[in-house]
Design a protein around this motif. Structure first.
Motif, PDB file in Angstrom:
ATOM      1  N   THR A  55       2.854   5.328   9.061  1.00  0.00           N
ATOM      2  CA  THR A  55       2.851   3.712   9.320  1.00  0.00           C
ATOM      3  C   THR A  55       1.827   2.920   8.304  1.00  0.00           C
ATOM      4  O   THR A  55       0.778   3.205   8.353  1.00  0.00           O
ATOM      5  N   ILE A  56       2.402   1.930   7.881  1.00  0.00           N
ATOM      6  CA  ILE A  56       1.736   0.962   6.824  1.00  0.00           C
ATOM      7  C   ILE A  56       1.854  -0.369   7.317  1.00  0.00           C
ATOM      8  O   ILE A  56       2.814  -0.927   7.834  1.00  0.00           O
TER       9      ILE A  56
ATOM     10  N   SER B 180      10.289 -14.006   1.232  1.00  0.00           N
ATOM     11  CA  SER B 180      10.890 -14.260   0.165  1.00  0.00           C
ATOM     12  C   SER B 180      11.043 -13.037  -0.287  1.00  0.00           C
ATOM     13  O   SER B 180      10.612 -11.958  -0.107  1.00  0.00           O
ATOM     14  N   GLU B 181      12.106 -12.602  -1.387  1.00  0.00           N
ATOM     15  CA  GLU B 181      12.529 -11.619  -1.912  1.00  0.00           C
ATOM     16  C   GLU B 181      11.096 -10.748  -2.679  1.00  0.00           C
ATOM     17  O   GLU B 181      11.188  -9.884  -2.551  1.00  0.00           O
ATOM     18  N   GLN B 182      10.776 -11.859  -3.547  1.00  0.00           N
ATOM     19  CA  GLN B 182       9.552 -11.367  -4.327  1.00  0.00           C
ATOM     20  C   GLN B 182       8.496 -10.720  -3.428  1.00  0.00           C
ATOM     21  O   GLN B 182       7.924  -9.695  -3.436  1.00  0.00           O
ATOM     22  N   ILE B 183       8.209 -11.275  -2.227  1.00  0.00           N
ATOM     23  CA  ILE B 183       7.021 -10.850  -1.329  1.00  0.00           C
ATOM     24  C   ILE B 183       7.462  -9.544  -0.428  1.00  0.00           C
ATOM     25  O   ILE B 183       6.848  -8.539  -0.447  1.00  0.00           O
TER      26      ILE B 183
ATOM     27  N   GLU C  17       6.861  -1.960  -2.302  1.00  0.00           N
ATOM     28  CA  GLU C  17       6.040  -1.273  -3.343  1.00  0.00           C
ATOM     29  C   GLU C  17       4.667  -0.935  -2.959  1.00  0.00           C
ATOM     30  O   GLU C  17       4.501   0.218  -3.030  1.00  0.00           O
ATOM     31  N   THR C  18       3.976  -1.766  -1.952  1.00  0.00           N
ATOM     32  CA  THR C  18       2.792  -1.187  -1.510  1.00  0.00           C
ATOM     33  C   THR C  18       2.674  -0.238  -0.506  1.00  0.00           C
ATOM     34  O   THR C  18       2.094   0.565  -0.392  1.00  0.00           O
TER      35      THR C  18
ATOM     36  N   VAL D 265       2.231   5.794   0.900  1.00  0.00           N
ATOM     37  CA  VAL D 265       2.601   6.846   1.318  1.00  0.00           C
ATOM     38  C   VAL D 265       2.609   7.876   0.344  1.00  0.00           C
ATOM     39  O   VAL D 265       2.420   9.094   0.382  1.00  0.00           O
ATOM     40  N   ARG D 266       2.835   7.819  -1.364  1.00  0.00           N
ATOM     41  CA  ARG D 266       2.765   8.480  -2.122  1.00  0.00           C
ATOM     42  C   ARG D 266       1.481   9.194  -2.442  1.00  0.00           C
ATOM     43  O   ARG D 266       1.016  10.121  -2.693  1.00  0.00           O
TER      44      ARG D 266
END
Length: 74
Positions: free
Chosen positions: A26-27, A46-49, A55-56, A61-62
């Protein structure tokens, strides 16, 4: 613009908290820029956000996070 959820609220620039599930993790991303309904609180990214939030979360998770609370950095 009217909110598509409550149909009466107006969208205003602001900030929100986004919670994402990735597998068993859970992020929580705080202070994410969004258009926020002044009536029901529904938010629109927005698409960018949205891409940046994904990505964050994926990066957390990685790194092995199970529960991660992150202050959003644009």
């Amino acid at each position: 613009m009217n909110c598509v959820i409550c149909k009466t609220g107006q969208l205003k620039p602001g900030y929100t908290t986004v919670v994402l599930q990735r597998n068993e993790a859970t992020i929580v991303l705080k202070n994410v820029p969004a258009d926020v309904c002044d009536n029901c609180g529904e938010y629109y990214l927005s698409e960018q956000i949205a891409n940046k939030t994904f990505e964050t979360a994926d990066a957390a998770v990685r790194q092995g996070a199970e529960v991660e609370v992150v202050r959003f950095a644009a």
